[in-house]
Design a protein around this motif. Structure first.
Motif, PDB file in Angstrom:
ATOM      1  N   CYS A  14       1.067  11.672  -7.951  1.00  0.00           N
ATOM      2  CA  CYS A  14       0.951  10.521  -8.960  1.00  0.00           C
ATOM      3  C   CYS A  14      -0.330  11.324 -10.055  1.00  0.00           C
ATOM      4  CB  CYS A  14       0.251   9.569  -8.250  1.00  0.00           C
ATOM      5  SG  CYS A  14      -0.780   8.496  -9.933  1.00  0.00           S
ATOM      6  N   PRO A  15       0.006  11.501 -11.449  1.00  0.00           N
ATOM      7  CA  PRO A  15      -0.845  12.301 -12.211  1.00  0.00           C
ATOM      8  C   PRO A  15      -2.135  11.651 -12.358  1.00  0.00           C
ATOM      9  CG  PRO A  15       1.019  11.443 -13.313  1.00  0.00           C
ATOM     10  CD  PRO A  15       1.397  11.330 -12.051  1.00  0.00           C
ATOM     11  N   VAL A  16      -2.043  10.410 -12.483  1.00  0.00           N
ATOM     12  CA  VAL A  16      -3.451   9.540 -12.449  1.00  0.00           C
ATOM     13  C   VAL A  16      -4.271   9.760 -11.358  1.00  0.00           C
ATOM     14  CG1 VAL A  16      -4.362   7.404 -12.901  1.00  0.00           C
ATOM     15  CG2 VAL A  16      -2.426   7.999 -14.223  1.00  0.00           C
ATOM     16  N   ARG A  62      -2.262   2.766  -2.299  1.00  0.00           N
ATOM     17  CA  ARG A  62      -3.843   2.629  -2.638  1.00  0.00           C
ATOM     18  C   ARG A  62      -4.377   3.764  -1.845  1.00  0.00           C
ATOM     19  NH1 ARG A  62      -1.414  -1.925  -2.482  1.00  0.00           N
ATOM     20  NH2 ARG A  62      -2.116  -3.574  -3.760  1.00  0.00           N
ATOM     21  N   LEU A  63      -5.610   4.197  -2.183  1.00  0.00           N
ATOM     22  CA  LEU A  63      -6.403   5.048  -1.569  1.00  0.00           C
ATOM     23  C   LEU A  63      -6.408   4.758  -0.191  1.00  0.00           C
ATOM     24  CD1 LEU A  63      -9.194   6.066  -4.304  1.00  0.00           C
ATOM     25  CD2 LEU A  63      -7.253   7.538  -3.370  1.00  0.00           C
ATOM     26  N   ARG A 106     -11.998  -5.609  -5.809  1.00  0.00           N
ATOM     27  CA  ARG A 106     -10.951  -5.166  -5.088  1.00  0.00           C
ATOM     28  C   ARG A 106      -9.536  -5.850  -5.435  1.00  0.00           C
ATOM     29  NH1 ARG A 106     -13.558  -7.258   0.834  1.00  0.00           N
ATOM     30  NH2 ARG A 106     -14.199  -5.178   1.407  1.00  0.00           N
ATOM     31  N   PHE A 107      -9.673  -7.256  -6.179  1.00  0.00           N
ATOM     32  CA  PHE A 107      -8.511  -7.709  -6.943  1.00  0.00           C
ATOM     33  C   PHE A 107      -8.144  -7.040  -7.939  1.00  0.00           C
ATOM     34  CE2 PHE A 107      -6.877 -10.457 -10.207  1.00  0.00           C
ATOM     35  CZ  PHE A 107      -5.708 -10.966  -9.595  1.00  0.00           C
ATOM     36  N   GLY A 108      -8.951  -6.301  -8.946  1.00  0.00           N
ATOM     37  CA  GLY A 108      -8.708  -5.568  -9.913  1.00  0.00           C
ATOM     38  C   GLY A 108      -8.113  -4.285  -9.308  1.00  0.00           C
ATOM     39  N   TYR A 109      -8.665  -3.714  -8.489  1.00  0.00           N
ATOM     40  CA  TYR A 109      -8.068  -2.440  -8.065  1.00  0.00           C
ATOM     41  C   TYR A 109      -6.705  -2.679  -7.318  1.00  0.00           C
ATOM     42  CZ  TYR A 109      -7.088   1.647  -5.139  1.00  0.00           C
ATOM     43  OH  TYR A 109      -7.050   2.902  -4.503  1.00  0.00           O
ATOM     44  N   ASP A 110      -6.559  -3.655  -6.841  1.00  0.00           N
ATOM     45  CA  ASP A 110      -4.997  -3.834  -6.409  1.00  0.00           C
ATOM     46  C   ASP A 110      -4.208  -4.090  -7.177  1.00  0.00           C
ATOM     47  OD1 ASP A 110      -6.188  -3.400  -3.479  1.00  0.00           O
ATOM     48  OD2 ASP A 110      -6.160  -5.569  -3.162  1.00  0.00           O
ATOM     49  N   ARG A 111      -4.443  -4.786  -8.284  1.00  0.00           N
ATOM     50  CA  ARG A 111      -3.511  -5.041  -9.514  1.00  0.00           C
ATOM     51  C   ARG A 111      -2.970  -3.783 -10.152  1.00  0.00           C
ATOM     52  NH1 ARG A 111      -4.126  -8.477  -6.497  1.00  0.00           N
ATOM     53  NH2 ARG A 111      -2.636  -7.195  -5.724  1.00  0.00           N
ATOM     54  N   PHE A 112      -4.336  -3.101 -10.423  1.00  0.00           N
ATOM     55  CA  PHE A 112      -4.094  -1.606 -11.233  1.00  0.00           C
ATOM     56  C   PHE A 112      -3.198  -0.786 -10.307  1.00  0.00           C
ATOM     57  CE2 PHE A 112      -5.163   2.782 -11.818  1.00  0.00           C
ATOM     58  CZ  PHE A 112      -4.976   2.966 -13.189  1.00  0.00           C
ATOM     59  N   ASP A 114      -0.960  -1.561  -7.909  1.00  0.00           N
ATOM     60  CA  ASP A 114       0.190  -1.873  -7.843  1.00  0.00           C
ATOM     61  C   ASP A 114       1.277  -1.563  -9.226  1.00  0.00           C
ATOM     62  OD1 ASP A 114      -0.067  -3.368  -5.489  1.00  0.00           O
ATOM     63  OD2 ASP A 114      -0.386  -5.272  -6.443  1.00  0.00           O
ATOM     64  N   LEU A 115       0.448  -1.759 -10.302  1.00  0.00           N
ATOM     65  CA  LEU A 115       1.052  -1.333 -11.699  1.00  0.00           C
ATOM     66  C   LEU A 115       1.469   0.340 -11.406  1.00  0.00           C
ATOM     67  CD1 LEU A 115      -0.876  -3.389 -14.092  1.00  0.00           C
ATOM     68  CD2 LEU A 115       1.528  -3.573 -13.323  1.00  0.00           C
ATOM     69  N   LEU A 116       0.244   0.995 -11.085  1.00  0.00           N
ATOM     70  CA  LEU A 116       0.458   2.421 -11.064  1.00  0.00           C
ATOM     71  C   LEU A 116       1.683   2.875  -9.979  1.00  0.00           C
ATOM     72  CD1 LEU A 116      -0.847   5.050 -12.222  1.00  0.00           C
ATOM     73  CD2 LEU A 116      -2.421   4.723 -10.489  1.00  0.00           C
ATOM     74  N   PHE A 117       1.689   2.326  -9.095  1.00  0.00           N
ATOM     75  CA  PHE A 117       2.567   2.450  -8.100  1.00  0.00           C
ATOM     76  C   PHE A 117       4.178   2.285  -8.502  1.00  0.00           C
ATOM     77  CE2 PHE A 117       5.146   1.094  -4.326  1.00  0.00           C
ATOM     78  CZ  PHE A 117       5.311   2.156  -3.349  1.00  0.00           C
TER      79      PHE A 117
END
Length: 126
Positions: A14-16, A62-63, A106-112, A114-117
């Protein structure tokens, strides 16, 4: 050398993710050299976290990390643990890891994540 305080597993395809970890690692050179933190590519050892029931796709999404006591840490909590080890970013851990903000973090991280995945899957980064 003793076991690291934190071993972070991430997806180099994943480049990001790869750029983010490279940037963070550059801030933690002394901690890496001292063995307090280690960064590992899950693609090199896909079953590294199987004992926790964690799949390759879980880490690509996720990390994940293990602490010095062998406990599994996931998602935003990994970012917070890294910030705690980074002298100039302890304030980020305090702001985003406090009792009030942690659920939102946690909510913000998880949504980001999901989009990145989904973006990585669409672009064939496996």
């Amino acid at each position: 050398m003793p076991d690291p305080h934190l071993t972070v597993w991430y997806n180099t395809r994943c480049p990001v993710c790869d750029a983010g970890i490279d940037w963070q690692r550059s801030k933690l050179v002394a901690a890496v050299r001292a063995g307090r933190i280690a960064f590992k590519d899950i693609n090199e050892t896909p079953d590294a976290l199987a004992q926790f029931g964690v799949s390759l796709d879980d880490v690509r999404r996720r990390l994940h990390a293990t602490d010095q006591d062998g406990r599994l840490i996931v998602g935003a909590d990994v970012a917070i643990a890294i910030w705690r080890l980074t002298a100039s970013e302890g304030w980020l851990a305090a702001v985003f890891g406090n009792r009030v903000m942690l659920p939102l973090t946690r909510f913000g991280y998880d949504r980001f994540a999901d989009l990145l995945f989904a973006w990585n899957r669409r672009n064939g980064r496996w």
